[in-house]
Design an enzyme around this catalytic site. Structure first.
Site, mmCIF file in Angstrom:
data_model
loop_
_atom_site.group_PDB
_atom_site.id
_atom_site.type_symbol
_atom_site.label_atom_id
_atom_site.label_comp_id
_atom_site.label_asym_id
_atom_site.label_seq_id
_atom_site.Cartn_x
_atom_site.Cartn_y
_atom_site.Cartn_z
ATOM 1 N N PHE A 30 -22.120 -6.652 -47.633
ATOM 2 C CA PHE A 30 -22.150 -7.387 -48.999
ATOM 3 C C PHE A 30 -21.022 -8.080 -49.317
ATOM 4 O O PHE A 30 -20.002 -7.131 -49.645
ATOM 5 C CB PHE A 30 -22.979 -6.576 -49.900
ATOM 6 C CG PHE A 30 -23.307 -7.699 -51.035
ATOM 7 C CD1 PHE A 30 -24.548 -8.237 -51.136
ATOM 8 C CD2 PHE A 30 -22.434 -7.613 -52.244
ATOM 9 C CE1 PHE A 30 -24.539 -8.892 -52.350
ATOM 10 C CE2 PHE A 30 -22.849 -8.456 -53.191
ATOM 11 C CZ PHE A 30 -23.942 -9.200 -53.424
ATOM 12 N N ASP A 37 -12.217 -6.375 -47.739
ATOM 13 C CA ASP A 37 -12.871 -6.469 -49.095
ATOM 14 C C ASP A 37 -12.841 -5.367 -50.072
ATOM 15 O O ASP A 37 -13.757 -4.401 -49.748
ATOM 16 C CB ASP A 37 -14.285 -7.053 -48.987
ATOM 17 C CG ASP A 37 -15.034 -7.672 -50.128
ATOM 18 O OD1 ASP A 37 -14.585 -7.116 -51.410
ATOM 19 O OD2 ASP A 37 -16.079 -8.140 -50.336
ATOM 20 N N LYS A 82 -14.061 -7.341 -59.448
ATOM 21 C CA LYS A 82 -14.527 -6.306 -60.421
ATOM 22 C C LYS A 82 -13.497 -5.428 -61.554
ATOM 23 O O LYS A 82 -13.234 -5.872 -62.514
ATOM 24 C CB LYS A 82 -15.260 -5.047 -59.757
ATOM 25 C CG LYS A 82 -16.412 -5.551 -58.886
ATOM 26 C CD LYS A 82 -17.425 -4.577 -58.245
ATOM 27 C CE LYS A 82 -18.260 -5.191 -57.323
ATOM 28 N NZ LYS A 82 -19.353 -5.654 -57.888
#
Ligand SMILES: Cc1ncc(COP(=O)(O)O)c(C=O)c1O
Length: 402
Positions: free
Chosen positions: A141, A226, A255
């Protein structure tokens, strides 16, 4: 508006139904706690998918944001600003790399990394025009743009959004030899999550990141990690790749980089890679704005000073040990690193959803990921007392079928 039902109906009537939220309407947050419109308090064990590593409304982050709001918020990149330079310095030092590029969302940062990897492949590796390939993992993802969903292996993410973007090849996660087999002279980069968060808190075998590092070096392929969900203390290290000797060529952040207050993301890499981008080839109106940079600088300072990564490691272990004490017949597996834990429910006992609902009744908010797994990722500032408040409730929910 009288009850939470009214707010829910309003969202459902006028908003896109691209999420399926829990039936709770939050109106206040402080530290690890949130309160709903009826005044009920919950422990936030989702932390906005790890964007709230510092908890809700951390006073130092609020101060930094207020101070900056009183001075300057947005300039565009047509001009320099006095926050971006210090932020570049800090974020590159954090990653032990040379250059950074700011974006807003995680998706944009991943898109940026893909563009930069392709540019590098053509200019440095001399891959023939339009032939560059990027290797990714099954069950990944990385966001929801057209290019990124093009290499998702989840039909739900992809179907109905074609034509998809070519240039990606997917291999099994956690299998370093599959990477070596998939590399061709046209391979630009390998894009990987150190733990697959959305994929169900999937932890690769020990040594995986070290091995893929060696393979990428051997074949002149960029290792792009990531860390959007796993970074900034979540797994017990500042970055999850630091659990192994594996310095990536490209680190992707998002984030918690904005302290849960303001969106900011980044691609951090080397001069010989990012230095290839020339004016006009990439950008974003809000990317690198002084407000985002001021908040992010303070978030990075908190991480540096507060020993949050070490705290995450210790509390995560404590939490998983307490969960394992239950020895629940419904639980297939409890896994995690730092304060990033997945509890997988055996398929014969149904999905994870009823457990998530039962936890909500007990005053603990979390969410299932991939049907069978409950992700527990409280803010890293959670205290021992707050954890001890939660543990008997968690133990009680997992000791019986809901
Ligand atoms: C590993 C990873 N990459 C990328 C993203 C996308 O980030 P955003 O939702 O900010 O676009 C996420 C979001 O969950 C993520 O977990």
């Amino acid at each position: 508006m009288e009850s939470s039902r009214d707010w829910i109906e309003l969202e459902e009537k006028y908003g896109s139904h691209n999420y399926k939220p829990m039936p709770v309407v939050l109106s206040h947050g402080e530290g690890v706690w949130v309160t709903d419109v009826d005044g009920k308090r919950y422990l936030d064990m989702l932390s906005a998918y790890s964007a709230l590593n510092f908890g809700h409304r951390h006073p130092r982050l609020l101060d930094a944001m207020r101070r900056q709001m009183d001075r300057l918020t947005l300039t565009s990149r047509a001009f320099f600003n006095d926050q971006l330079g210090p932020w570049y310095k800090k974020v590159t030092e954090f990653c032990a790399l040379d250059l950074a590029i700011p974006m807003n969302s995680g998706t944009e940062a991943v898109e940026t990394a893909l563009k930069v990897a392709r540019k590098w492949a053509y200019l440095e590796k001399k891959v023939p025009a339009n032939q560059a390939e990027i290797i990714v993992c099954h069950n990944n993802f990385h966001g929801r743009s057209i290019a990124i969903i093009s290499f998702s292996t989840e039909p739900e993410n992809r179907d109905g959004f074609g034509p998809l973007t070519p240039g990606f090849r997917s291999i099994p996660y956690g299998d370093a030899s599959a990477l070596e087999r998939a590399i061709t002279p046209h391979t630009a980069a390998f894009l990987v999550e150190p733990i697959q968060g959305e994929g169900g808190v999937i932890i690769p075998p020990t040594g995986y990141l070290k091995e893929v590092r060696e393979i990428c070096t051997r074949h002149n392929v960029l290792l792009m990690v990531d860390e959007i969900q796993t970074g900034l203390g979540r797994t017990g290290r500042c970055f999850c790749y630091q659990h192994e000797e594996s310095q990536p060529d490209v680190v992707i952040l998002g984030k918690a980089l904005g302290g849960g207050l303001y969106p900011i993301s980044a691609v951090v890499t080397r001069q010989d890679i990012l230095g290839l981008l020339k004016p006009g080839q990439h950008g974003s109106t809000f990317g690198g704005n002084p407000l985002a940079c001021a908040v992010s600088l303070e978030a990075l300072a908190l991480l540096e000073e507060g020993k949050l990564a070490q705290h995450s490691e210790e509390k995560g272990l404590f939490l998983r040990n307490a969960l394992r004490e239950v020895q629940s017949p419904m639980v297939q597996d409890i896994r995690g690193m730092g304060l990033f834990t997945g509890i997988e429910i055996k398929a014969e006992y149904g999905t994870a959803k009823p457990y998530v609902m039962a936890l909500m009744q007990e005053g603990i908010l979390c969410k299932e990921t991939h049907e069978q797994t409950i992700r527990l990722a409280p803010p890293l500032v959670i205290s021992q007392e707050e954890l001890e408040w939660a543990i008997p409730k968690l133990q009680s929910v997992f000791s019986k079928e809901p």
